[in-house]
Design a protein around this motif. Structure first.
Motif, short mmCIF file in Angstrom:
data_model
loop_
_atom_site.label_atom_id
_atom_site.label_comp_id
_atom_site.label_asym_id
_atom_site.label_seq_id
_atom_site.Cartn_x
_atom_site.Cartn_y
_atom_site.Cartn_z
N MET A 1 87.17 20.90 23.90
CA MET A 1 87.90 22.16 23.88
C MET A 1 86.94 23.33 23.96
O MET A 1 85.75 23.21 23.64
CB MET A 1 88.72 22.26 22.58
N ARG A 2 87.48 24.45 24.37
CA ARG A 2 86.69 25.68 24.44
C ARG A 2 86.10 25.98 23.07
O ARG A 2 86.75 25.81 22.05
CB ARG A 2 87.59 26.83 24.91
N HIS A 3 84.85 26.45 23.06
CA HIS A 3 84.16 26.74 21.80
C HIS A 3 84.66 28.07 21.25
O HIS A 3 84.29 29.15 21.73
CB HIS A 3 82.65 26.79 22.02
N THR A 4 85.52 27.99 20.26
CA THR A 4 86.10 29.19 19.63
C THR A 4 85.95 29.06 18.11
O THR A 4 86.88 28.61 17.43
CB THR A 4 87.58 29.34 20.01
#
Length: 210
Positions: A1-4
């Motif tokens: 997943m996108r690094h958030t």
């Protein structure tokens, strides 16, 4: 997943809550033939896990166990909780970029193949888990002989999750008054209504008791 980082969900109990409430998952395997994905319901195996572990049980229909090369390598299991479009109509005029809120967990582990007897037990638990919401629950004990014959077409698995990557992206970066407008929009009868997502937002922002 996108690094958030500001949407990270690191609490094991929160991931368990997501799994328990959203058991329909996607299994992804990187096999010798390439990527393989299938979809099955999972339960938490609380008898095999301590408070700091996530252990999953399920089954696959034959020949998916061959296609996924189950037991030979790590697999990814994706759980998707409430999610939905967030319209900028719920934002102040100067904020015009929409987004998609969601609660998602990626879980990794190497499947253990269950014995026929344990697989049948897990199948029974799966049926009982979902039937408990019915007015007159039906179990595999109605006709165990037929149920056992049917179970031969499945392969039970247990996955001890070795790591997970989870996100609860629920407008934590928005002002409180904007959050309340989003929740109101999700609870409306509009095209993007999503009461379940509104519930998650209220929980994340500590608004349940209001």
């Amino acid at each position: 997943m996108r690094h958030t980082p500001h949407f990270l969900m690191t609490d094991v109990d929160e991931v368990k809550r997501l799994v328990d409430g959203n058991p329909w998952a996607t299994i992804v395997s990187h096999t010798g033939a390439g990527l393989v994905a299938s979809h099955y319901p999972f339960l938490l195996d609380t008898s095999r896990a301590d408070d700091h572990e996530i252990v999953l049980v399920s089954h696959v229909g034959r020949p998916d166990e061959v296609a996924h090369e189950l037991g030979r390598h790590e697999v990814l299991v994706v759980f998707q909780g409430p999610h939905g479009y967030v319209s900028p109509a719920w934002y102040p005029p100067e904020q015009f970029v929409p987004t998609w809120n969601h609660v998602t967990a990626h879980c990794w582990g190497t499947p253990e193949i269950l014995s026929d007897e344990e697989n049948f037990r897990v199948l029974g638990e799966l049926v009982d888990h979902f039937e408990r919401a019915m007015p007159s629950p039906i179990s595999l004990e109605v006709d165990e002989e037929t149920a056992r014959r049917t179970a031969k077409g499945t392969v039970g698995i247990r996955i001890r999750v070795t790591r997970f990557d989870a996100r609860a992206k629920l407008s934590q970066n928005k002002a409180p008054e904007v959050v309340e407008r989003i929740i109101a929009g999700l609870r409306s009868d509009g095209p993007y209504a999503s009461p379940a997502l509104a519930d998650e937002m209220e929980r994340a922002h500590g608004l349940e008791e209001r």
